[in-house]
Write an enzyme that holds these catalytic residues in place. Structure first.
Site, mmCIF file in Angstrom:
data_model
loop_
_atom_site.group_PDB
_atom_site.id
_atom_site.type_symbol
_atom_site.label_atom_id
_atom_site.label_comp_id
_atom_site.label_asym_id
_atom_site.label_seq_id
_atom_site.Cartn_x
_atom_site.Cartn_y
_atom_site.Cartn_z
ATOM 1 N N ARG A 261 -16.228 7.512 -0.131
ATOM 2 C CA ARG A 261 -14.863 7.237 -0.044
ATOM 3 C C ARG A 261 -14.160 7.951 -1.245
ATOM 4 N NH1 ARG A 261 -14.420 1.422 1.035
ATOM 5 N NH2 ARG A 261 -12.282 1.524 1.178
ATOM 6 N N ARG B 168 -13.997 -7.573 -2.473
ATOM 7 C CA ARG B 168 -13.099 -7.544 -1.370
ATOM 8 C C ARG B 168 -13.822 -8.258 -0.273
ATOM 9 N NH1 ARG B 168 -9.578 -3.067 0.908
ATOM 10 N NH2 ARG B 168 -11.603 -1.926 0.772
ATOM 11 N N ARG C 183 -16.749 -5.421 4.469
ATOM 12 C CA ARG C 183 -16.391 -4.383 5.219
ATOM 13 C C ARG C 183 -17.631 -3.604 4.905
ATOM 14 N NH1 ARG C 183 -10.598 -1.927 4.270
ATOM 15 N NH2 ARG C 183 -11.577 -0.229 4.016
ATOM 16 N N LYS D 210 -3.122 -0.300 -2.010
ATOM 17 C CA LYS D 210 -2.043 0.149 -0.810
ATOM 18 C C LYS D 210 -1.615 -1.135 0.331
ATOM 19 C CE LYS D 210 -4.653 3.475 0.255
ATOM 20 N NZ LYS D 210 -5.910 3.230 -0.436
ATOM 21 N N ARG E 132 -3.826 11.558 4.995
ATOM 22 C CA ARG E 132 -4.990 11.442 4.063
ATOM 23 C C ARG E 132 -5.239 12.995 3.900
ATOM 24 N NH1 ARG E 132 -6.749 6.191 4.558
ATOM 25 N NH2 ARG E 132 -8.473 5.702 3.288
HETATM 26 P P1 AP5 Z 1 -6.309 -3.480 -0.885
HETATM 27 O O1 AP5 Z 1 -4.886 -3.696 -0.733
HETATM 28 O O2 AP5 Z 1 -7.177 -3.688 0.212
HETATM 29 O O3 AP5 Z 1 -6.516 -1.888 -1.314
HETATM 30 P P2 AP5 Z 1 -6.227 -0.617 -0.555
HETATM 31 O O4 AP5 Z 1 -5.670 0.461 -1.533
HETATM 32 O O5 AP5 Z 1 -5.600 -0.723 0.713
HETATM 33 O O6 AP5 Z 1 -7.928 -0.156 -0.050
HETATM 34 P P3 AP5 Z 1 -8.659 0.178 1.159
HETATM 35 O O7 AP5 Z 1 -9.989 0.184 0.717
HETATM 36 O O8 AP5 Z 1 -8.192 -0.630 2.398
HETATM 37 O O9 AP5 Z 1 -8.054 1.543 1.236
HETATM 38 P P4 AP5 Z 1 -8.945 2.847 1.996
HETATM 39 O O10 AP5 Z 1 -7.706 3.827 1.874
HETATM 40 O O11 AP5 Z 1 -10.162 3.329 1.641
HETATM 41 O O12 AP5 Z 1 -9.298 2.194 3.483
HETATM 42 P P5 AP5 Z 1 -8.592 2.324 4.729
HETATM 43 O O13 AP5 Z 1 -8.715 0.998 5.527
HETATM 44 O O14 AP5 Z 1 -7.302 2.938 4.872
HETATM 45 O O15 AP5 Z 1 -6.897 -4.117 -2.052
HETATM 46 C C1 AP5 Z 1 -8.382 -3.994 -2.320
HETATM 47 C C2 AP5 Z 1 -8.940 -5.396 -3.066
HETATM 48 O O16 AP5 Z 1 -8.330 -5.332 -4.077
HETATM 49 C C3 AP5 Z 1 -8.687 -6.488 -2.214
HETATM 50 O O17 AP5 Z 1 -9.607 -7.467 -2.338
HETATM 51 C C4 AP5 Z 1 -7.375 -7.118 -3.041
HETATM 52 O O18 AP5 Z 1 -7.319 -8.475 -2.595
HETATM 53 C C5 AP5 Z 1 -7.525 -6.520 -4.543
HETATM 54 N N1 AP5 Z 1 -6.272 -6.249 -4.966
HETATM 55 C C6 AP5 Z 1 -5.278 -5.401 -4.438
HETATM 56 N N2 AP5 Z 1 -4.313 -5.564 -5.544
HETATM 57 C C7 AP5 Z 1 -4.763 -6.145 -6.610
HETATM 58 C C8 AP5 Z 1 -4.208 -6.260 -7.961
HETATM 59 N N3 AP5 Z 1 -2.975 -5.679 -8.206
HETATM 60 N N4 AP5 Z 1 -4.836 -6.924 -9.001
HETATM 61 C C9 AP5 Z 1 -6.004 -7.517 -8.692
HETATM 62 N N5 AP5 Z 1 -6.772 -7.165 -7.414
HETATM 63 C C10 AP5 Z 1 -5.922 -6.534 -6.238
HETATM 64 O O19 AP5 Z 1 -9.347 3.326 5.592
HETATM 65 C C11 AP5 Z 1 -10.674 3.114 5.902
HETATM 66 C C12 AP5 Z 1 -11.621 4.044 6.391
HETATM 67 O O20 AP5 Z 1 -10.716 4.384 7.818
HETATM 68 C C13 AP5 Z 1 -11.485 5.465 5.853
HETATM 69 O O21 AP5 Z 1 -12.465 5.552 4.749
HETATM 70 C C14 AP5 Z 1 -11.676 6.559 6.722
HETATM 71 O O22 AP5 Z 1 -12.899 6.523 7.421
HETATM 72 C C15 AP5 Z 1 -10.720 6.256 7.922
HETATM 73 N N6 AP5 Z 1 -9.262 6.423 7.990
HETATM 74 C C16 AP5 Z 1 -8.441 5.536 7.863
HETATM 75 N N7 AP5 Z 1 -7.188 6.407 7.692
HETATM 76 C C17 AP5 Z 1 -7.708 7.637 7.970
HETATM 77 C C18 AP5 Z 1 -6.953 8.951 7.863
HETATM 78 N N8 AP5 Z 1 -5.597 8.936 7.812
HETATM 79 N N9 AP5 Z 1 -7.780 10.005 8.505
HETATM 80 C C19 AP5 Z 1 -9.059 10.127 8.345
HETATM 81 N N10 AP5 Z 1 -9.792 8.700 8.227
HETATM 82 C C20 AP5 Z 1 -9.027 7.667 8.230
#
Ligand code: AP5
Length: 229
Positions: free
Chosen positions: A184, A140, A173, A26, A101
């Site tokens: 998660r 990552r 992370r 994402k 979310r």
């Molecule tokens: P990446 O693009 O970073 O993937 P992502 O879907 O953004 O993954 P995240 O782990 O960041 O999402 P998340 O929703 O768990 O975390 P967030 O930060 O929002 O890609 C991942 C890896 O794959 C990278 O190494 C990349 O290079 C690789 N990659 C990407 N595309 C690829 C492809 N096509 N092929 C191969 N490799 C690829 O949230 C973190 C925490 O914050 C949550 O757990 C929660 O505690 C809190 N939080 C955030 N938002 C909220 C909310 N709205 N409500 C409550 N808590 C929240």
């Protein structure tokens, strides 16, 4: 010119939501699409990590929850998004990465953004098989200063362990470690996946196969964006 086509992208294509499990890509795709559209990418994960780094009250509350892979309370997230969307750079649109979310966040967002405009939202659900999600998350690496993301195998930095942009030492992370990842994924299944059905019925909703090279996924997203204009 009379009632000629509008000069700017209509609101219908200017507001995008990315749904998908942790590691689906994402953040990677949202950053590229935001640059392509000339709108801000709003990532609640990045905002929370920044608050933690600065030691703000929000950061202090979020840190222990995030480290274990749990969600931060809905009211806090709705509040920070409401404040962020009031900023000038959101006037022509924005991309939401990681928000909403939960159903409660979706309802909070829709009431602040004008509930009757939900049908105009473009919602992408990025789908990737679970073993690939685990491979992506365990490999990552992340820059704590500029938040750039790398992968040790598929997207390594030019100099091992150092950010290409600012030379900072890359880290893993805390919530990419095994126990937090399991939590998660469970939170996603239980509280976020129901949003697929929610937006499927209310918005311009598209499932996108995220298990392809980054460029292939991006090309499809651009095509869907064009088709929505
Ligand atoms: P990446 O693009 O970073 O993937 P992502 O879907 O953004 O993954 P995240 O782990 O960041 O999402 P998340 O929703 O768990 O975390 P967030 O930060 O929002 O890609 C991942 C890896 O794959 C990278 O190494 C990349 O290079 C690789 N990659 C990407 N595309 C690829 C492809 N096509 N092929 C191969 N490799 C690829 O949230 C973190 C925490 O914050 C949550 O757990 C929660 O505690 C809190 N939080 C955030 N938002 C909220 C909310 N709205 N409500 C409550 N808590 C929240």
């Amino acid at each position: 010119m009379g009632d000629a086509s509008p000069q700017v992208a209509p609101a219908s294509s200017g507001r995008v939501i990315f749904l998908g499990p942790p590691g689906a890509g994402k953040g990677t795709q949202a950053a590229r699409l935001a640059a392509h559209m000339g709108v801000p990418k709003i990532s609640t994960g990045d905002m929370l990590r920044e608050a933690i780094a600065r030691g703000t009250p929000l950061g202090l509350q979020a840190a222990p929850l995030m480290e274990k892979g749990g969600l931060v309370p809905d009211e806090l997230l709705i509040g920070i998004i409401q404040e962020r969307l009031r900023e000038d750079d959101c006037a022509r649109g924005y991309i939401l990465d990681g928000f909403p979310r939960t159903l409660k966040q979706a309802e909070g967002f829709e009431s602040m953004a004008g509930g009757d405009r939900t049908a105009e939202l473009l919602v992408f659900s990025v789908e990737v098989p679970r073993p690939e999600l685990l491979r992506r998350l365990s490999g990552r690496r992340w820059c704590p200063r500029c938040q750039a993301t790398y992968h040790v195998e598929t997207n390594p930095p030019k100099r091992e362990g150092l950010c290409d942009r600012d030379g900072m030492r890359l880290i893993q992370r805390e919530d990419d470690k095994e126990t937090a990842v399991a939590r998660r994924l469970a939170e996603y299944d239980e509280r976020t996946a129901p949003l697929i059905d929610h937006y499927c019925r209310r918005a311009r909703f598209h499932r996108v196969d995220g298990h392809r090279p980054v460029d292939a996924v991006f090309d499809e997203l651009k095509g869907l964006l064009e088709a929505a204009r």
